[in-house]
Write an enzyme that holds these catalytic residues in place. Structure first.
Site, PDB file in Angstrom:
ATOM      1  N   GLU A  96       0.839  -1.211   0.000  1.00 28.91           N
ATOM      2  CA  GLU A  96       0.000   0.000   0.000  1.00 28.91           C
ATOM      3  C   GLU A  96       0.870   1.256   0.000  1.00 28.91           C
ATOM      4  O   GLU A  96       2.003   1.227   0.480  1.00 28.91           O
ATOM      5  CB  GLU A  96      -0.884   0.006   1.259  1.00 28.91           C
ATOM      6  CG  GLU A  96      -2.333  -0.389   1.013  1.00 28.91           C
ATOM      7  CD  GLU A  96      -3.117   0.654   0.236  1.00 28.91           C
ATOM      8  OE1 GLU A  96      -2.555   1.483  -0.496  1.00 28.91           O
ATOM      9  OE2 GLU A  96      -4.353   0.634   0.373  1.00 28.91           O
ATOM     10  N   ASP A 100      -4.630   5.397   6.040  1.00 33.37           N
ATOM     11  CA  ASP A 100      -5.177   6.589   6.685  1.00 33.37           C
ATOM     12  C   ASP A 100      -6.255   6.122   7.671  1.00 33.37           C
ATOM     13  O   ASP A 100      -5.940   5.666   8.765  1.00 33.37           O
ATOM     14  CB  ASP A 100      -5.703   7.502   5.569  1.00 33.37           C
ATOM     15  CG  ASP A 100      -6.213   8.842   6.054  1.00 33.37           C
ATOM     16  OD1 ASP A 100      -6.025   9.173   7.222  1.00 33.37           O
ATOM     17  OD2 ASP A 100      -6.830   9.570   5.253  1.00 33.37           O
TER      18      ASP A 100
HETATM   19  P1  IMP Z   1      -7.994   5.032   3.953  1.00 29.77           P
HETATM   20  O1  IMP Z   1      -9.010   4.105   3.375  1.00 29.77           O
HETATM   21  O2  IMP Z   1      -8.626   6.206   4.632  1.00 29.77           O
HETATM   22  O3  IMP Z   1      -6.982   4.334   4.827  1.00 29.77           O
HETATM   23  O4  IMP Z   1      -7.240   5.701   2.759  1.00 29.77           O
HETATM   24  C1  IMP Z   1      -6.326   5.033   2.009  1.00 29.77           C
HETATM   25  C2  IMP Z   1      -6.204   5.654   0.641  1.00 29.77           C
HETATM   26  O5  IMP Z   1      -6.517   7.056   0.662  1.00 29.77           O
HETATM   27  C3  IMP Z   1      -4.787   5.548   0.175  1.00 29.77           C
HETATM   28  O6  IMP Z   1      -4.560   4.360  -0.525  1.00 29.77           O
HETATM   29  C4  IMP Z   1      -4.643   6.800  -0.673  1.00 29.77           C
HETATM   30  O7  IMP Z   1      -5.052   6.512  -1.991  1.00 29.77           O
HETATM   31  C5  IMP Z   1      -5.578   7.791  -0.071  1.00 29.77           C
HETATM   32  N1  IMP Z   1      -4.907   8.732   0.841  1.00 29.77           N
HETATM   33  C6  IMP Z   1      -5.002   8.799   2.186  1.00 29.77           C
HETATM   34  N2  IMP Z   1      -4.236   9.777   2.696  1.00 29.77           N
HETATM   35  C7  IMP Z   1      -3.626  10.346   1.634  1.00 29.77           C
HETATM   36  C8  IMP Z   1      -2.666  11.421   1.512  1.00 29.77           C
HETATM   37  O8  IMP Z   1      -2.200  12.052   2.492  1.00 29.77           O
HETATM   38  N3  IMP Z   1      -2.278  11.700   0.251  1.00 29.77           N
HETATM   39  C9  IMP Z   1      -2.733  11.064  -0.846  1.00 29.77           C
HETATM   40  N4  IMP Z   1      -3.603  10.045  -0.775  1.00 29.77           N
HETATM   41  C10 IMP Z   1      -4.060   9.685   0.457  1.00 29.77           C
END
Ligand code: IMP
Length: 173
Positions: A96, A100
């Site tokens: 990955e 986040d």
């Molecule tokens: P989650 O589902 O909230 O954990 O987000 C994961 C996905 O969100 C990652 O694979 C990224 O594509 C995107 N993402 C989360 N934070 C960032 C960031 O700071 N910059 C760019 N993409 C992000």
């Protein structure tokens, strides 16, 4: 173009990626490992990691959509599936770009686990631990970062900035 403040430069990223590749090789030795790269964000990381990995590596891709602009919705949809035959009975490593809230990794983990790999771990370049909503912790992470929206080295802001060779934060003027 917006101003970008560098968080990790090319050398820092390369050094950490090399360490992760060595850690993974110590874990698997010469056993076959299928690396599952999540498109598009993890592609730069996956390429560099695999170039440094000395073991028997296979590479597969999957794509999910989860993010619109700067806020995660928790709604994940599969855009490009994996071939279950490539995973079944193998050691699998999900690669990955960033974890986040954790919704995306949770979804991918379940999707790959349902293909019955011999073992399954996750390796993320960046981990925004403080933002986690779901109880999931990647096995390995390159850098744990604060609650910042980062771009570069594969990471985008509305599809921009993936091609930066470093990881940085957009400075709004
Ligand atoms: P989650 O589902 O909230 O954990 O987000 C994961 C996905 O969100 C990652 O694979 C990224 O594509 C995107 N993402 C989360 N934070 C960032 C960031 O700071 N910059 C760019 N993409 C992000």
């Amino acid at each position: 173009m917006d101003k970008i403040k560098i968080l990790y430069n090319e050398d820092e990223i390369a050094a950490r990626v090399k360490e992760l590749a060595e850690t993974l090789y110590q874990k698997y030795g010469d056993d076959e490992v299928v690396f599952v790269c999540t498109l598009k964000g993890a592609v730069f990381f996956a390429c560099d990691l695999l170039k440094r990995y000395k073991g028997d590596a296979r590479l597969e891709f999957l794509r999910v959509a989860s993010y619109e602009g700067e806020s995660s919705t928790g709604k994940i949809s599969l855009k490009m599936p994996l071939d279950a035959e490539k995973i079944n009975g193998k050691h699998a490593v999900i690669i990955e770009d960033i974890v986040d809230t954790g919704y995306t990794l949770e979804y991918i983990r379940k999707y790959v686990a349902d293909m019955h790999p011999a073992s399954l771990i996750e390796c993320t370049l960046l981990d925004k631990k403080a933002r986690r909503v779901v109880d999931i912790n990647p096995t390995y992470s390159g850098f744990v970062i604060d609650d910042l929206f980062v771009v570069g080295y594969g990471l985008d802001y509305d599809q921009k900035y993936r091609n930066l060779p470093y990881i940085g934060v957009v400075v709004k003027e």
